[in-house]
Design a protein around this motif. Structure first.
Motif, PDB file in Angstrom:
ATOM      1  N   ALA A  63       0.824  -1.206   0.000  1.00  0.00           N
ATOM      2  CA  ALA A  63       0.000   0.000   0.000  1.00  0.00           C
ATOM      3  C   ALA A  63       0.861   1.260   0.000  1.00  0.00           C
ATOM      4  N   ALA A  64       1.920   1.267   0.793  1.00  0.00           N
ATOM      5  CA  ALA A  64       2.778   2.446   0.885  1.00  0.00           C
ATOM      6  C   ALA A  64       3.488   2.741  -0.428  1.00  0.00           C
ATOM      7  N   LEU A  65       3.823   1.695  -1.174  1.00  0.00           N
ATOM      8  CA  LEU A  65       4.586   1.881  -2.407  1.00  0.00           C
ATOM      9  C   LEU A  65       3.735   1.772  -3.670  1.00  0.00           C
ATOM     10  N   ALA A  66       2.467   1.424  -3.507  1.00  0.00           N
ATOM     11  CA  ALA A  66       1.520   1.427  -4.624  1.00  0.00           C
ATOM     12  C   ALA A  66       0.168   1.902  -4.106  1.00  0.00           C
ATOM     13  N   PRO A  67       0.109   3.126  -3.558  1.00  0.00           N
ATOM     14  CA  PRO A  67      -1.138   3.629  -2.980  1.00  0.00           C
ATOM     15  C   PRO A  67      -2.201   3.858  -4.052  1.00  0.00           C
ATOM     16  N   GLU A  68      -3.452   3.824  -3.616  1.00  0.00           N
ATOM     17  CA  GLU A  68      -4.534   4.125  -4.552  1.00  0.00           C
ATOM     18  C   GLU A  68      -4.508   5.611  -4.899  1.00  0.00           C
ATOM     19  N   ARG A  69      -4.857   5.907  -6.132  1.00  0.00           N
ATOM     20  CA  ARG A  69      -4.945   7.309  -6.562  1.00  0.00           C
ATOM     21  C   ARG A  69      -6.272   7.877  -6.067  1.00  0.00           C
ATOM     22  N   THR A  70      -6.221   8.951  -5.323  1.00  0.00           N
ATOM     23  CA  THR A  70      -7.412   9.538  -4.727  1.00  0.00           C
ATOM     24  C   THR A  70      -7.201  11.029  -4.502  1.00  0.00           C
ATOM     25  N   ASP A  71      -8.302  11.761  -4.440  1.00  0.00           N
ATOM     26  CA  ASP A  71      -8.232  13.181  -4.091  1.00  0.00           C
ATOM     27  C   ASP A  71      -8.394  13.384  -2.590  1.00  0.00           C
ATOM     28  N   ALA A  72      -8.694  12.318  -1.872  1.00  0.00           N
ATOM     29  CA  ALA A  72      -8.970  12.437  -0.440  1.00  0.00           C
ATOM     30  C   ALA A  72      -7.726  12.842   0.332  1.00  0.00           C
ATOM     31  N   VAL A  73      -7.938  13.703   1.324  1.00  0.00           N
ATOM     32  CA  VAL A  73      -6.858  14.081   2.235  1.00  0.00           C
ATOM     33  C   VAL A  73      -7.295  13.921   3.693  1.00  0.00           C
ATOM     34  N   TYR A  74      -8.505  13.387   3.883  1.00  0.00           N
ATOM     35  CA  TYR A  74      -9.023  13.145   5.223  1.00  0.00           C
ATOM     36  C   TYR A  74      -9.700  11.780   5.271  1.00  0.00           C
ATOM     37  N   PHE A  75      -9.751  11.203   6.440  1.00  0.00           N
ATOM     38  CA  PHE A  75     -10.588  10.021   6.653  1.00  0.00           C
ATOM     39  C   PHE A  75     -10.938   9.934   8.130  1.00  0.00           C
ATOM     40  N   VAL A  76     -12.072   9.317   8.403  1.00  0.00           N
ATOM     41  CA  VAL A  76     -12.534   9.157   9.778  1.00  0.00           C
ATOM     42  C   VAL A  76     -13.177   7.776   9.907  1.00  0.00           C
ATOM     43  N   SER A  77     -13.027   7.180  11.060  1.00  0.00           N
ATOM     44  CA  SER A  77     -13.598   5.853  11.282  1.00  0.00           C
ATOM     45  C   SER A  77     -15.113   5.920  11.354  1.00  0.00           C
ATOM     46  N   ARG A  78     -15.762   4.965  10.696  1.00  0.00           N
ATOM     47  CA  ARG A  78     -17.219   4.879  10.772  1.00  0.00           C
ATOM     48  C   ARG A  78     -17.683   4.128  12.024  1.00  0.00           C
ATOM     49  N   GLY A  79     -16.743   3.579  12.756  1.00  0.00           N
ATOM     50  CA  GLY A  79     -17.092   2.841  13.963  1.00  0.00           C
ATOM     51  C   GLY A  79     -17.322   1.364  13.747  1.00  0.00           C
ATOM     52  N   ASP A  80     -17.215   0.912  12.493  1.00  0.00           N
ATOM     53  CA  ASP A  80     -17.420  -0.510  12.195  1.00  0.00           C
ATOM     54  C   ASP A  80     -16.169  -1.141  11.595  1.00  0.00           C
ATOM     55  N   GLY A  81     -15.051  -0.437  11.730  1.00  0.00           N
ATOM     56  CA  GLY A  81     -13.799  -0.945  11.179  1.00  0.00           C
ATOM     57  C   GLY A  81     -13.458  -0.380   9.818  1.00  0.00           C
ATOM     58  N   THR A  82     -14.408   0.318   9.195  1.00  0.00           N
ATOM     59  CA  THR A  82     -14.150   0.953   7.901  1.00  0.00           C
ATOM     60  C   THR A  82     -14.022   2.461   8.085  1.00  0.00           C
ATOM     61  N   SER A  83     -13.635   3.151   7.005  1.00  0.00           N
ATOM     62  CA  SER A  83     -13.386   4.590   7.092  1.00  0.00           C
ATOM     63  C   SER A  83     -14.181   5.357   6.046  1.00  0.00           C
ATOM     64  N   GLU A  84     -14.484   6.613   6.368  1.00  0.00           N
ATOM     65  CA  GLU A  84     -15.108   7.542   5.431  1.00  0.00           C
ATOM     66  C   GLU A  84     -14.026   8.496   4.939  1.00  0.00           C
ATOM     67  N   PHE A  85     -13.837   8.574   3.622  1.00  0.00           N
ATOM     68  CA  PHE A  85     -12.776   9.396   3.041  1.00  0.00           C
ATOM     69  C   PHE A  85     -13.373  10.681   2.462  1.00  0.00           C
ATOM     70  N   SER A  86     -12.653  11.794   2.631  1.00  0.00           N
ATOM     71  CA  SER A  86     -13.129  13.092   2.152  1.00  0.00           C
ATOM     72  C   SER A  86     -11.988  13.853   1.502  1.00  0.00           C
TER      73      SER A  86
END
Length: 326
Positions: free
Chosen positions: A288-311
């Protein structure tokens, strides 16, 4: 004289046939548990046979010595720790000793552990010889490599097999070699636009990704967020770095004062990557560190179920925080 010769020949043939038959019979019945034993260094064939029998294995030492000599393997037995399994025959036991099929022990190093946790697991493993127990982290690392000053992050989390009684230094060397191999392989395939100057910086990022999520499927996105922050000159502001910088002061809760307390690893107070990794990253985090996904997101927060919301904007992020955290 001829009759005497014939008699001796008949006895020899019968004895040889008996040895062949004996060599192919199970030493222990199937319900029996495996029996550990040790052949000491420098032992003669006779002494080795006696040591096996003395361990509680129902083996005739004299017949076993005869079998070893008759097959030309009497001088090829290797010293070490072994385990005899139910159903093994004297012939199989001899093969085991000649090949050096030592009793296998294992040590599992967990993804996301710190080096301190790895050292504790190594120290607690009864199958190892603890040659490094009295060494400091720096002294231990010096026995493995001179390329790095600190050991954190340099050892690959995996299950390692070794012969009982092996030096613990062997495990450290193997874990280090695996980590360097995987890191360098991923480094060679990296996108040249990534904001890392060295493989070590990528390893540091991988350790942050490792600690930020338990969802392997999200690690590429989280790495993408942190890469974007580095490129934009933003603070990484990742809690695991704060926790690592707190050391023994961390007791399960981060307060606002902890976020503001400057340490070498606090990415809320210092820009860029911390000076060292903060954990032992696994293969998924390295990738992941050397082949990260291309995204415009610069924030993320936990949804409380183990997944994240990206913004990709602060306003969207604040709405996500209000929804999932407040």
């Amino acid at each position: 004289m001829k009759k005497l010769f014939t008699l001796f020949l008949t006895i020899g043939i019968a004895f040889s046939a008996g040895i062949v038959f004996w060599a192919q019979q199970p030493i222990m019945d199937a319900p029996h548990a495996p029996v550990p034993f040790e052949v000491k260094a420098g032992s003669s064939l006779a002494a080795s046979s006696e040591q096996i029998a003395a361990a509680g294995i129902p083996l005739n030492p004299i017949l076993f010595s005869v079998l070893a000599r008759a097959t030309g393997k009497g001088g090829k037995i290797k010293a070490g720790s072994y385990e005899l399994k139910p159903g093994a025959t004297p012939l199989r036991l001899l093969t085991q000793l000649v090949r050096g099929e030592f009793a296998q022990e294992s040590l599992t190093v967990i993804e996301g552990w710190t080096f301190r946790q790895m050292r504790a697991a190594v120290a607690a493993n009864a199958g190892l010889r603890h040659d490094t127990a009295a060494l400091s982290d720096t002294e231990l690392l010096a026995k493995i490599t001179s390329d790095y000053a600190m050991p954190e992050g340099l050892f690959f989390p995996d299950t390692y097999l070794f012969a009982k009684g092996s030096s613990d230094l062997q495990v450290y060397k193997q874990a280090y070699a695996v980590m360097m191999k995987k890191l360098n392989e991923d480094w060679e395939k990296r996108d040249p636009s990534l904001p890392y100057r060295t493989p070590y910086e990528a390893l540091t990022m991988a350790s942050i990704v490792e600690k930020e999520t338990g969802q392997k499927s999200e690690r590429g996105m989280i790495a993408g967020v942190f890469v974007n922050r580095l490129k934009l000159g933003m603070l990484l502001q990742t809690d695991p770095t704060v926790i690592y910088g707190m050391g023994d002061r961390y007791h399960g809760v981060i307060h606002k004062s902890d976020l503001l307390a400057d340490t070498t690893h606090n990415t809320y107070t210092r820009r860029g990557l911390p000076p060292t990794p903060i954990a032992l990253p696994g293969a998924a985090s390295l990738t992941a560190a050397l082949a990260p996904e291309r995204t415009d997101a610069v924030y993320f927060v936990s949804r409380g179920d183990g997944t994240s919301e990206f913004s990709s904007s602060l306003s969207d992020h604040n709405r996500a925080v209000n929804r999932y955290q407040r």
